[in-house]
Design an enzyme around this catalytic site. Structure first.
Site, PDB file in Angstrom:
ATOM      1  N   GLY A 132      -7.243  27.300 -40.799  1.00  0.00           N
ATOM      2  CA  GLY A 132      -7.060  25.969 -41.632  1.00  0.00           C
ATOM      3  C   GLY A 132      -7.891  24.772 -41.752  1.00  0.00           C
ATOM      4  O   GLY A 132      -7.758  24.041 -42.193  1.00  0.00           O
ATOM      5  N   ASP A 181      -8.792  18.740 -49.306  1.00  0.00           N
ATOM      6  CA  ASP A 181      -9.846  19.526 -49.116  1.00  0.00           C
ATOM      7  C   ASP A 181     -10.888  19.752 -49.112  1.00  0.00           C
ATOM      8  O   ASP A 181     -11.698  19.621 -49.074  1.00  0.00           O
ATOM      9  CB  ASP A 181      -9.511  21.159 -48.466  1.00  0.00           C
TER      10      ASP A 181
HETATM   11  C1  GLA Z   1      -3.769  22.690 -47.918  1.00  0.00           C
HETATM   12  C2  GLA Z   1      -4.334  22.340 -49.360  1.00  0.00           C
HETATM   13  C3  GLA Z   1      -4.208  20.852 -49.150  1.00  0.00           C
HETATM   14  C4  GLA Z   1      -3.394  20.033 -48.472  1.00  0.00           C
HETATM   15  C5  GLA Z   1      -2.943  19.931 -46.812  1.00  0.00           C
HETATM   16  C6  GLA Z   1      -1.816  20.348 -46.180  1.00  0.00           C
HETATM   17  O1  GLA Z   1      -4.822  22.418 -47.194  1.00  0.00           O
HETATM   18  O2  GLA Z   1      -5.345  22.771 -49.483  1.00  0.00           O
HETATM   19  O3  GLA Z   1      -4.343  19.853 -50.183  1.00  0.00           O
HETATM   20  O4  GLA Z   1      -1.595  19.697 -49.168  1.00  0.00           O
HETATM   21  O5  GLA Z   1      -2.959  22.489 -46.824  1.00  0.00           O
HETATM   22  O6  GLA Z   1      -2.165  18.310 -46.383  1.00  0.00           O
END
Ligand code: GLA
Length: 394
Positions: A132, A181
């Site tokens: 993550g 991200d």
């Molecule tokens: C993932 C997605 C982001 C965001 C996060 C939750 O990382 O790629 O765009 O939505 O989840 O905050």
């Protein structure tokens, strides 16, 4: 014992091994990210507060004389070399990790940046898989940074790299992610977090001075699955709630609502689950704004409390946490010297992020680590991460 190979040495070795010599090869890096607060708010038109980290993805790359594209990852040696060509990039035809760099080539072309020849690319990432911490965004921004340099697309800004990365992930790889991200990776700055308004892309760097404290990232090591489909479902539920609210409110996104407006209008949302999704999006956006104000005022105690509230909301209302991350956060809360702890990123596994006083770090790792392993049956991993800069040629 031989010293561990540097990431650069790994891509060099991979390149030499798969594609011959290193003449004319250029090297690039793009970071992963950790989000401090503001989760699942980006695609809801709200605020986020991520930072780029010193872990990320490295590439060795060289242009070719023909139309071929060849990709190799030293993280996935069993996948071998992926071979394709510039005229054979088909959106949504999922084909392993190489879909990410291919998608970026495709997205460049969509914006009029056509490549006049192919390239060979070898990558290596030191972001733990499935953690993550945005290994895919890092790979997308890396590919964009590399294409810009190799093909002389000088008009492409770092913010464009973020948008191109998101477009490729949405349209080529079928994951409807927001902008957070890719933006964090493309716009990262050392020792700063990025306070980003995802509705306007206006942003501000906030120095992260954690004197006497550390940013701890703890990996559940849970193999997460169904992430994309559950994620896309959350987006649909948020959109459904928005439509119901638009009957009364002239709003474009859930991020446009104050808490008072939401509380007044929430009964317009027909479905109970969608109502909770919207509640999270609205409250989390306001929490993020408050958290950044608290940080600026040097009030880390309030910042930490808001992180904890974020976790509870993700656990109960947005339901993107998981039992493993709940154990990590809830055990962390019990330790004096932990200011805040929450799941970070898309969810359903991955990592928690915590702010821990220096003198409590050992107890935090020992106690949370022991209880986690007792309850879950396998260990968590603990990282102390540096806040790093954005993408670059090495
Ligand atoms: C993932 C997605 C982001 C965001 C996060 C939750 O990382 O790629 O765009 O939505 O989840 O905050």
């Amino acid at each position: 014992m031989a010293a561990a190979m540097t990431p650069l040495a790994r891509v060099q070795e991979g390149f030499r091994d798969k594609f011959g010599d290193l003449a004319g090869v250029r090297y690039f890096f793009a970071p992963g990210r950790v989000n401090l607060i503001g989760e699942h708010t980006d695609y809801n038109g709200g605020h986020v507060f991520p930072c780029a980290i010193s872990l990320g993805t490295y590439a060795a790359a060289r242009k070719r004389n023909d139309q071929k594209l060849r990709f190799y990852s030293t993280n996935f040696p069993k996948s071998g070399v992926t071979l394709t060509s510039l005229d054979d990039l088909v959106p949504l035809e999922k084909k392993g990790w190489a879909g990410y760099p291919k998608g970026v080539v495709w997205a460049f072309a969509q914006r009029g940046y056509e490549l006049d020849c192919g390239f060979d690319m070898v990558v290596y990432g030191d972001i733990p898989a499935g953690s993550g911490l945005s290994s895919s965004a890092s790979l997308e921004v890396l590919t964009g940074c590399m294409l810009r340099a190799l093909y002389g697309f000088d008009a492409v800004t770092n913010q464009d790299l973020a948008l191109i990365g998101q477009q490729s992930e949405n349209q080529y790889n079928g994951m409807n992610c927001g902008i957070m991200d890719q933006f964090a990776s493309a716009m990262g700055r050392e020792n700063h977090a990025i306070f980003l308004d995802c509705a306007t892309l206006q942003f501000e760097y906030a120095p992260l001075e954690l004197t006497g404290m550390r940013l701890q990232v703890t990996n559940t090591n849970k193999k997460h699955s169904l992430v994309d489909s559950e994620y896309n479902l959350r987006r649909e539920q948020s959109t459904a709630a928005l439509h119901d609210l638009q009957e009364r409110y002239d709003i474009k996104t859930l991020g446009d609502l104050s808490i008072e407006e939401f509380e007044e209008g929430k009964d317009l949302i027909q479905d109970e689950v969608c109502r909770r999704r919207a509640k999270h999006a609205v409250y989390e956006n306001q929490r993020t704004i408050q958290a950044v104000a608290a940080l600026k005022a040097g009030d880390l105690v309030t910042f930490g409390r808001l992180m904890n509230e974020s976790h509870i909301s993700l656990r109960d209302d947005y339901e993107t946490s998981c039992p493993e991350a709940d154990i990590l956060a809830e055990e962390a809360w019990k330790i004096p010297g932990v200011l805040g702890s929450r799941i970070t990123g898309g969810g359903f596994g991955g990592c928690t992020v915590s702010i821990v006083k220096d003198e409590a770090v050992e107890e935090f790792k020992a106690t949370v680590g022991r209880i986690y392993e007792e309850k879950v049956g396998y260990p968590a991993s603990f990282y102390t991460l540096d806040i790093g800069g954005g993408p670059r040629e090495l």
